[in-house]
Scaffold this motif. Structure first.
Motif, PDB file in Angstrom:
ATOM      1  N   ARG A 152       0.834  -1.201   0.000  1.00 54.31           N
ATOM      2  CA  ARG A 152       0.000   0.000   0.000  1.00 54.31           C
ATOM      3  C   ARG A 152       0.870   1.253   0.000  1.00 54.31           C
ATOM      4  O   ARG A 152       0.573   2.235  -0.687  1.00 54.31           O
ATOM      5  CB  ARG A 152      -0.910  -0.003   1.230  1.00 54.31           C
ATOM      6  CG  ARG A 152      -1.654   1.307   1.454  1.00 54.31           C
ATOM      7  CD  ARG A 152      -2.365   1.322   2.794  1.00 54.31           C
ATOM      8  NE  ARG A 152      -2.838   2.663   3.108  1.00 54.31           N
ATOM      9  CZ  ARG A 152      -2.124   3.582   3.730  1.00 54.31           C
ATOM     10  NH1 ARG A 152      -0.889   3.297   4.124  1.00 54.31           N
ATOM     11  NH2 ARG A 152      -2.621   4.777   3.969  1.00 54.31           N
ATOM     12  N   ALA A 153       1.945   1.240   0.790  1.00 47.08           N
ATOM     13  CA  ALA A 153       2.790   2.423   0.931  1.00 47.08           C
ATOM     14  C   ALA A 153       4.177   2.006   1.386  1.00 47.08           C
ATOM     15  O   ALA A 153       4.387   0.879   1.830  1.00 47.08           O
ATOM     16  CB  ALA A 153       2.178   3.392   1.950  1.00 47.08           C
ATOM     17  N   LEU A 183       3.478   8.214   0.640  1.00 45.86           N
ATOM     18  CA  LEU A 183       2.249   8.928   0.985  1.00 45.86           C
ATOM     19  C   LEU A 183       1.369   8.163   1.966  1.00 45.86           C
ATOM     20  O   LEU A 183       0.199   8.505   2.143  1.00 45.86           O
ATOM     21  CB  LEU A 183       1.439   9.217  -0.295  1.00 45.86           C
ATOM     22  CG  LEU A 183       2.093  10.119  -1.334  1.00 45.86           C
ATOM     23  CD1 LEU A 183       1.189  10.244  -2.553  1.00 45.86           C
ATOM     24  CD2 LEU A 183       2.382  11.495  -0.750  1.00 45.86           C
ATOM     25  N   GLY A 184       1.905   7.131   2.604  1.00 43.23           N
ATOM     26  CA  GLY A 184       1.082   6.285   3.454  1.00 43.23           C
ATOM     27  C   GLY A 184       0.396   7.005   4.587  1.00 43.23           C
ATOM     28  O   GLY A 184      -0.694   6.614   5.015  1.00 43.23           O
ATOM     29  N   LYS A 192      -3.982  11.017   3.408  1.00 42.07           N
ATOM     30  CA  LYS A 192      -5.217  10.470   2.836  1.00 42.07           C
ATOM     31  C   LYS A 192      -5.316  10.908   1.368  1.00 42.07           C
ATOM     32  O   LYS A 192      -6.259  11.607   0.951  1.00 42.07           O
ATOM     33  CB  LYS A 192      -6.422  10.936   3.647  1.00 42.07           C
ATOM     34  CG  LYS A 192      -7.581   9.956   3.627  1.00 42.07           C
ATOM     35  CD  LYS A 192      -8.584  10.273   4.712  1.00 42.07           C
ATOM     36  CE  LYS A 192      -9.819   9.400   4.621  1.00 42.07           C
ATOM     37  NZ  LYS A 192      -9.543   7.970   4.834  1.00 42.07           N
ATOM     38  N   ASN A 221      -3.108   6.568  -2.710  1.00 43.04           N
ATOM     39  CA  ASN A 221      -3.013   5.413  -1.813  1.00 43.04           C
ATOM     40  C   ASN A 221      -4.118   4.404  -2.092  1.00 43.04           C
ATOM     41  O   ASN A 221      -3.908   3.191  -2.035  1.00 43.04           O
ATOM     42  CB  ASN A 221      -3.121   5.860  -0.351  1.00 43.04           C
ATOM     43  CG  ASN A 221      -1.871   6.566   0.130  1.00 43.04           C
ATOM     44  OD1 ASN A 221      -0.807   6.423  -0.457  1.00 43.04           O
ATOM     45  ND2 ASN A 221      -2.004   7.331   1.185  1.00 43.04           N
ATOM     46  N   TYR A 222      -5.297   4.918  -2.363  1.00 44.77           N
ATOM     47  CA  TYR A 222      -6.445   4.047  -2.560  1.00 44.77           C
ATOM     48  C   TYR A 222      -6.394   3.382  -3.938  1.00 44.77           C
ATOM     49  O   TYR A 222      -6.802   2.240  -4.097  1.00 44.77           O
ATOM     50  CB  TYR A 222      -7.727   4.840  -2.329  1.00 44.77           C
ATOM     51  CG  TYR A 222      -7.801   5.293  -0.885  1.00 44.77           C
ATOM     52  CD1 TYR A 222      -8.438   4.526   0.076  1.00 44.77           C
ATOM     53  CD2 TYR A 222      -7.164   6.457  -0.466  1.00 44.77           C
ATOM     54  CE1 TYR A 222      -8.464   4.903   1.410  1.00 44.77           C
ATOM     55  CE2 TYR A 222      -7.170   6.848   0.861  1.00 44.77           C
ATOM     56  CZ  TYR A 222      -7.824   6.064   1.795  1.00 44.77           C
ATOM     57  OH  TYR A 222      -7.816   6.447   3.119  1.00 44.77           O
ATOM     58  N   SER A 274      -4.266   0.421  -3.633  1.00 40.54           N
ATOM     59  CA  SER A 274      -4.824  -0.676  -2.830  1.00 40.54           C
ATOM     60  C   SER A 274      -5.899  -1.479  -3.555  1.00 40.54           C
ATOM     61  O   SER A 274      -6.302  -2.544  -3.085  1.00 40.54           O
ATOM     62  CB  SER A 274      -5.418  -0.106  -1.542  1.00 40.54           C
ATOM     63  OG  SER A 274      -6.649   0.558  -1.786  1.00 40.54           O
ATOM     64  N   TRP A 293      -2.551  -4.840   5.431  1.00 38.21           N
ATOM     65  CA  TRP A 293      -1.330  -4.442   4.744  1.00 38.21           C
ATOM     66  C   TRP A 293      -0.117  -4.599   5.653  1.00 38.21           C
ATOM     67  O   TRP A 293      -0.161  -4.256   6.837  1.00 38.21           O
ATOM     68  CB  TRP A 293      -1.429  -2.992   4.277  1.00 38.21           C
ATOM     69  CG  TRP A 293      -2.434  -2.795   3.189  1.00 38.21           C
ATOM     70  CD1 TRP A 293      -3.699  -2.309   3.314  1.00 38.21           C
ATOM     71  CD2 TRP A 293      -2.264  -3.107   1.810  1.00 38.21           C
ATOM     72  NE1 TRP A 293      -4.332  -2.284   2.093  1.00 38.21           N
ATOM     73  CE2 TRP A 293      -3.469  -2.770   1.153  1.00 38.21           C
ATOM     74  CE3 TRP A 293      -1.212  -3.631   1.054  1.00 38.21           C
ATOM     75  CZ2 TRP A 293      -3.652  -2.936  -0.218  1.00 38.21           C
ATOM     76  CZ3 TRP A 293      -1.389  -3.792  -0.308  1.00 38.21           C
ATOM     77  CH2 TRP A 293      -2.588  -3.452  -0.929  1.00 38.21           C
ATOM     78  N   SER A 309       4.170   5.645   7.189  1.00 35.78           N
ATOM     79  CA  SER A 309       3.447   4.976   6.099  1.00 35.78           C
ATOM     80  C   SER A 309       2.090   4.445   6.572  1.00 35.78           C
ATOM     81  O   SER A 309       1.448   3.674   5.882  1.00 35.78           O
ATOM     82  CB  SER A 309       4.279   3.825   5.518  1.00 35.78           C
ATOM     83  OG  SER A 309       4.614   2.881   6.499  1.00 35.78           O
ATOM     84  N   LEU A 355      -1.717   5.706   8.121  1.00 36.05           N
ATOM     85  CA  LEU A 355      -2.577   6.865   8.284  1.00 36.05           C
ATOM     86  C   LEU A 355      -2.951   7.053   9.753  1.00 36.05           C
ATOM     87  O   LEU A 355      -3.323   6.099  10.439  1.00 36.05           O
ATOM     88  CB  LEU A 355      -3.850   6.695   7.452  1.00 36.05           C
ATOM     89  CG  LEU A 355      -4.797   7.899   7.450  1.00 36.05           C
ATOM     90  CD1 LEU A 355      -4.171   9.070   6.713  1.00 36.05           C
ATOM     91  CD2 LEU A 355      -6.134   7.528   6.824  1.00 36.05           C
TER      92      LEU A 355
END
Length: 356
Positions: free
Chosen positions: A185-186, A191-192, A195, A199-200, A203, A220, A252, A254
């Motif tokens: 994911r990161a 940019l983990g 938001k 990132n999305y 994923s 993750w 990494s 959120l």
């Protein structure tokens, strides 16, 4: 502060049935829009009927992914009062994320006034049934048209509203989680912790493959596929015999608002909460020894989601007999009771709606 104008819809939409909301499938009658241009500042702030936005095909968001969003909720309490849940947290996280991807964040007074104005316009869209809310999606995008690689000098700020029910089809029942061992994911320095839309996008493939296998979300891991980071839409907590653990924020992961709220609640109860590095092997080892009592995810969308099954290396590990655990149940009840006004807000998490 930037002046906000208001143009109300002349064709209000019918409200969707509260028992058929799902999540993010319906949008209210209005949205908030403001624009920023370097040298001019924030301007053209307005509440307008929900609809398409005009954007140049060369806008940076379309070519370089300069997009960032937040997820918040507003609730209708039993006495009719309308309240936001921790909007300041979301504002500060939006600012941190905007700085990371080189977008201009709105000043706090514009952010807050925009929230109040658009919610006031669409107050009828706030459902009152249990496990429902009006979800708020503040969004920043780079809109300057250019094809050189540099930050956009123009930013658009949007606030969209969507009445929602439970995030998962399982409702508040335990969900099945797939541990991802191929995709990332990161990574550190990336940019983990932001938001960001990117990132999305990163994923989606793993999440799609997990759902094809019958799992609701992806767990993750870090770049070595050892350290646990977060679930696709949630932070994650593990309740062991002698401690409650959530992965420490490492750049990494959120920083979730519900994660922060849960940590505050656990500390207020003098429970042994620790933020530290935790590996998937540690979790599996403690599960095999019967030392993992429960696990759950935390996030704005689902609030608290018990994890009933964790898949790792071809095996489904069942947690707490695939039943809701006592701690996750208690935390869900406390947070939602504060949001609904049936429990006192001793931590000052709620902000009343200021009607225009």
């Amino acid at each position: 502060m930037t002046k906000i104008t208001k143009t109300l819809s002349t064709s209000p939409k019918p409200l969707p049935p509260s028992d058929q909301l799902g999540f993010g499938q319906h949008f209210s009658d209005h949205m908030f829009v403001a624009t920023y241009r370097e040298g001019q500042g924030w301007h053209q702030a307005s509440v307008v009927p929900y609809g398409p936005i005009s954007m140049d095909p060369g806008a940076s968001v379309l070519h370089y992914g300069q997009a960032l969003f937040e997820g918040m909720k507003v609730f209708r309490q039993a006495d009719g009062k309308i309240v936001f849940f921790r909007p300041e947290f979301n504002y500060h996280r939006l600012c941190e994320g905007a700085a990371r991807i080189c977008l201009e964040a709105p000043p706090m007074d514009l952010f807050m006034e925009g929230l109040h104005q658009v919610i006031s316009a669409d107050e009828r869209w706030i459902p009152s049934e249990p496990n429902t809310a009006l979800y708020i999606r503040p969004t920043l995008i780079g809109t300057e048209p250019f094809l050189g690689v540099r930050p956009s000098r123009e930013t658009m700020f949007l606030i969209l509203l969507s009445p929602v029910g439970s995030y998962y089809s399982e409702g508040t029942k335990p969900i099945k989680i797939w541990t991802e061992e191929t995709y990332l994911r990161a990574a550190p320095g990336g940019l983990g912790a932001v938001k960001a839309g990117a990132n999305y996008a990163a994923s989606l493939k793993a999440a799609l493959e997990a759902k094809k296998r019958g799992y609701a979300q992806v767990l993750w891991l870090d770049v070595e596929h050892k350290g646990i980071e977060e679930v696709g839409t949630m932070n994650v907590f593990f309740v062991f015999d002698n401690e409650i653990v959530t992965p420490a924020l490492n750049g990494s992961i959120l920083s979730g608002g519900t994660r922060d709220a849960v940590i505050q609640l656990l500390k207020s109860k003098n429970l042994p909460i620790k933020e530290r590095k935790i590996t998937i092997e540690e979790v599996i080892e403690k599960m095999s020894k019967g030392q993992l009592k429960e696990a759950f995810g935390t996030g704005t969308a689902a609030v608290i989601s018990p994890i009933g099954v964790l898949a790792y290396k071809g095996k489904d590990w069942v947690i707490n007999n695939n039943e809701n655990g006592p701690l996750s149940t208690q935390l869900f009840t406390e947070i939602t009771s504060i949001q609904r006004g049936t429990q006192k807000d001793t931590l000052n998490w709620l902000t009343p709606l200021k009607r225009s």
